[in-house]
Design a protein around this motif. Structure first.
Motif, PDB file in Angstrom:
ATOM      1  N   UNK A   1      49.372  61.859  41.623  1.00 27.96           N
ATOM      2  CA  UNK A   1      50.646  61.970  42.448  1.00 27.96           C
ATOM      3  C   UNK A   1      50.872  60.640  43.142  1.00 27.96           C
ATOM      4  N   UNK A   2      50.665  60.774  44.436  1.00 26.18           N
ATOM      5  CA  UNK A   2      51.045  59.471  45.363  1.00 26.18           C
ATOM      6  C   UNK A   2      49.752  58.614  45.569  1.00 26.18           C
ATOM      7  N   UNK A   3      48.704  58.792  44.820  1.00 27.96           N
ATOM      8  CA  UNK A   3      47.430  58.263  44.947  1.00 27.96           C
ATOM      9  C   UNK A   3      47.048  57.663  43.859  1.00 27.96           C
ATOM     10  N   UNK A   4      46.255  56.375  43.742  1.00 24.29           N
ATOM     11  CA  UNK A   4      45.822  55.433  42.603  1.00 24.29           C
ATOM     12  C   UNK A   4      44.427  55.043  43.107  1.00 24.29           C
ATOM     13  N   UNK A   5      43.275  55.647  42.474  1.00 26.89           N
ATOM     14  CA  UNK A   5      41.968  55.007  42.651  1.00 26.89           C
ATOM     15  C   UNK A   5      41.812  53.892  41.361  1.00 26.89           C
ATOM     16  N   UNK A   6      41.596  52.746  41.937  1.00 21.65           N
ATOM     17  CA  UNK A   6      41.525  51.421  40.835  1.00 21.65           C
ATOM     18  C   UNK A   6      40.180  50.829  40.980  1.00 21.65           C
ATOM     19  N   UNK A   7      39.707  50.487  39.934  1.00 21.09           N
ATOM     20  CA  UNK A   7      38.600  49.308  40.141  1.00 21.09           C
ATOM     21  C   UNK A   7      38.902  47.980  39.386  1.00 21.09           C
ATOM     22  N   UNK A   8      38.741  46.937  39.939  1.00 22.04           N
ATOM     23  CA  UNK A   8      38.994  45.488  39.611  1.00 22.04           C
ATOM     24  C   UNK A   8      37.566  45.047  38.819  1.00 22.04           C
ATOM     25  N   UNK A   9      37.769  44.598  37.640  1.00 21.08           N
ATOM     26  CA  UNK A   9      36.703  44.163  36.803  1.00 21.08           C
ATOM     27  C   UNK A   9      35.626  43.217  37.979  1.00 21.08           C
ATOM     28  N   UNK A  10      36.438  42.324  38.341  1.00 25.26           N
ATOM     29  CA  UNK A  10      35.693  41.132  39.058  1.00 25.26           C
ATOM     30  C   UNK A  10      36.730  40.447  40.159  1.00 25.26           C
ATOM     31  N   UNK A  11      36.142  39.921  41.280  1.00 27.39           N
ATOM     32  CA  UNK A  11      36.791  39.437  42.160  1.00 27.39           C
ATOM     33  C   UNK A  11      36.027  38.057  42.722  1.00 27.39           C
ATOM     34  N   UNK A  12      36.729  36.813  42.358  1.00 32.09           N
ATOM     35  CA  UNK A  12      35.722  35.661  42.643  1.00 32.09           C
ATOM     36  C   UNK A  12      36.539  35.059  43.826  1.00 32.09           C
ATOM     37  N   UNK A  13      35.635  34.074  44.633  1.00 29.29           N
ATOM     38  CA  UNK A  13      36.222  33.500  45.831  1.00 29.29           C
ATOM     39  C   UNK A  13      37.259  32.599  45.192  1.00 29.29           C
ATOM     40  N   UNK A  14      38.218  32.571  46.006  1.00 33.75           N
ATOM     41  CA  UNK A  14      39.305  31.571  45.707  1.00 33.75           C
ATOM     42  C   UNK A  14      40.217  31.787  44.649  1.00 33.75           C
ATOM     43  N   UNK A  15      40.172  33.172  43.992  1.00 35.21           N
ATOM     44  CA  UNK A  15      40.986  33.724  42.969  1.00 35.21           C
ATOM     45  C   UNK A  15      41.341  34.935  43.239  1.00 35.21           C
ATOM     46  N   UNK A  16      42.457  35.113  43.845  1.00 40.06           N
ATOM     47  CA  UNK A  16      42.954  36.709  44.304  1.00 40.06           C
ATOM     48  C   UNK A  16      43.243  37.264  42.927  1.00 40.06           C
ATOM     49  N   UNK A  17      43.281  38.831  42.955  1.00 38.63           N
ATOM     50  CA  UNK A  17      43.590  39.551  41.973  1.00 38.63           C
ATOM     51  C   UNK A  17      44.663  40.417  42.451  1.00 38.63           C
ATOM     52  N   UNK A  18      45.958  40.419  41.673  1.00 39.94           N
ATOM     53  CA  UNK A  18      46.840  41.247  42.132  1.00 39.94           C
ATOM     54  C   UNK A  18      47.186  42.481  41.440  1.00 39.94           C
ATOM     55  N   UNK A  19      47.393  43.512  42.188  1.00 38.15           N
ATOM     56  CA  UNK A  19      47.848  44.934  41.335  1.00 38.15           C
ATOM     57  C   UNK A  19      49.066  45.232  42.022  1.00 38.15           C
ATOM     58  N   UNK A  20      50.104  45.655  41.131  1.00 42.20           N
ATOM     59  CA  UNK A  20      51.374  45.681  41.110  1.00 42.20           C
ATOM     60  C   UNK A  20      51.706  47.264  40.616  1.00 42.20           C
TER      61      UNK A  20
END
Length: 487
Positions: free
Chosen positions: A429-448
């Motif tokens: 519906x109007x909810x999404x539960x996501x998992x980002x593989x890895x987040x590193x300092x200084x390297x943002x991850x964008x979800x669209x």
């Protein structure tokens, strides 16, 4: 008589090992709880007495280094029955089909190309010398880990603390000396210790680690930090450092380096740096209960296992890195004996609970979990029935990376989420539960995310990112952006 080089793995055929008794004053971990902490509070850390770094530097002469054996581990228990072993003409630690390291031997390892100063992984890894609780010279493997102080070395807890035979209490090891890029076959001091000898000042272990053989020597508590003394510059400035990746296990392709050894056994005499490539999966729990339940055999968060590499004495504490990166996800803790079929090894992960408890004491000025999220959306109102893109930018600051970062997106009533790019997500519906593989300092991850507008007035689209108790300020873990709908 078969040589015993290492401990057995946690999952044993026909025999299992008892979990460690909870430390005094600390409530036991409840079933289903995250490893290394109870529902009451995170795991705490114990610290050694302050030591004199220069004393350890003077103590570990080349002759004493040559005489140091690998750290003692409990005797291995055979995993296979006499009937099964009789069918094996030539038992191997790692079958040929499972050897992933180019040029690997029977145990899955290959020698690192000399000089060890030529690559980051071999330069940051070194041999750790110490005097054990029996007063004997021992060694493990260790590596430099990013810190605010620039002076921290990570290894296994059994390399810093143990219970001597016949004793009821554990004792701290002493005279720690870390030699990065150690080359035991060099014919001069400069090449043997290209970055010098770094004496230990203090060590830390999780308070859940008791040092009891057959119990927590291969548990989620088998992790330690050592602070070394300064030279003209910090250890991190001299050789670099791996980035700690907060995680509780999972599937990775890893590389591990270290100094497996037993005196007189080339190349396993502790003088060569060896490496191995492995694929990991969650390790299984350890129990000596008379009835082995499904829960006891379930994968255990906090420990990683590979079937492609085989542990030897001396490699304990060696780093496990995500292949192709400088992300440190664990340190080697346990494994099988040399020559056993289907050899494998286990590492303790850098979980927020266990590793977090250590760095809070060892590096109080460091920031090890500071995730944030920032939302942005369309500039123009969206027509009912049309879709618009909203972006959630997840960033990390500080010294650590994070693995498998949970992010939740919630669209306003009267709208729906039609898809999310940039992470693995479950949409409902109007909810999404996501998992980002890895987040590193200084390297943002964008979800669209694509948000489909209904007939209502729109409203806020919210994003939430989950971090651990190590995050000093979680006010930026939630962000919203308004989705305007044209009426």
């Amino acid at each position: 008589m078969r040589r015993t080089l290492v401990t057995t793995l946690a999952a044993l055929a026909g025999a299992t090992l008892a979990p460690p008794a909870p430390a005094a004053g600390r409530p036991p971990v409840q079933p289903g709880a995250a490893p290394g902490h109870s529902a009451a509070r995170p795991l705490d850390a114990d610290s050694s007495p302050i030591m004199r770094p220069k004393r350890a530097v003077r103590y570990w002469t080349p002759d004493r280094q040559d005489a140091a054996g690998p750290a003692h581990l409990p005797r291995a228990v055979p995993q296979f029955s006499p009937v099964a072993s009789a069918r094996i003409a030539r038992p191997l630690s790692v079958p040929t089909a499972k050897r992933l390291t180019p040029g690997a031997d029977d145990n899955g390892y290959a020698r690192v190309e000399r000089p060890y100063t030529g690559r980051d992984q071999s330069r940051v890894t070194g041999r750790l010398f110490f005097v054990n609780s029996l007063g004997q010279g021992d060694s493990c493997s260790a590596s430099v880990v990013r810190s605010a102080s620039g002076l921290l070395v990570v290894t296994a807890a059994h390399c810093v603390y143990s219970v001597p035979p016949g004793s009821a209490a554990g004792r701290w090891h002493t005279n720690f000396a870390f030699v990065p890029a150690y080359d035991g076959r060099a014919d001069d001091a400069r090449r043997r210790e290209p970055y010098g000898r770094w004496g230990g000042r203090q060590a830390w272990k999780p308070d859940g680690y008791t040092g009891v053989s057959g119990g927590d020597w291969n548990s989620v508590y088998d992790l330690a930090l050592i602070e070394v003394g300064r030279h003209k510059r910090t250890l991190q400035d001299a050789v670099g450092a791996f980035t700690p990746m907060l995680n509780r296990g999972g599937r990775h392709v890893i590389t591990t380096t270290g100094y497996p050894g037993l005196l007189g056994m080339t190349p396993y005499d502790g003088r060569d740096q060896l490496w191995c490539v492995g694929r990991t999966h969650q390790a299984h729990s350890v129990t000596l209960a008379p009835i082995v339940t499904a829960a006891a055999q379930a994968p255990q968060p906090g420990r990683l296992e590979t079937d492609n590499c085989h542990l030897h004495k001396g490699h304990s504490g060696g780093p496990w890195l995500v292949r192709g990166t400088g992300d440190l996800i664990g340190v080697l803790s346990a494994g099988k004996d040399d020559g056993e079929p289907e050899g494998n090894s286990v590492a303790t992960t850098l979980s927020p609970e266990s590793y977090g408890a250590l760095v809070r004491q060892a590096d109080p000025d460091g920031v090890y979990d500071a995730l944030s999220v920032k939302m942005s959306g369309p500039d123009q109102p969206v027509r009912p029935g049309r879709s618009a893109a909203v972006t959630a930018t997840v960033a990390a600051r500080g010294l650590a990376s994070s693995n498998r970062v949970p992010v939740t997106l919630i669209a306003p009533p009267g709208t729906s989420l039609s898809g999310v790019d940039g992470a693995r997500c479950h949409l409902a519906g109007r909810r999404a539960d996501c998992t980002i593989g890895a987040v590193h300092p200084g390297t943002p991850v964008r979800l669209t995310a694509r948000v489909k507008a209904g007939s209502g007035r729109g409203g806020p689209v919210e994003a939430r990112v989950t971090s651990s108790f190590l995050d000093p300020a979680q006010r930026d873990n939630t962000s919203t952006v308004r989705l305007p709908v044209r009426r």
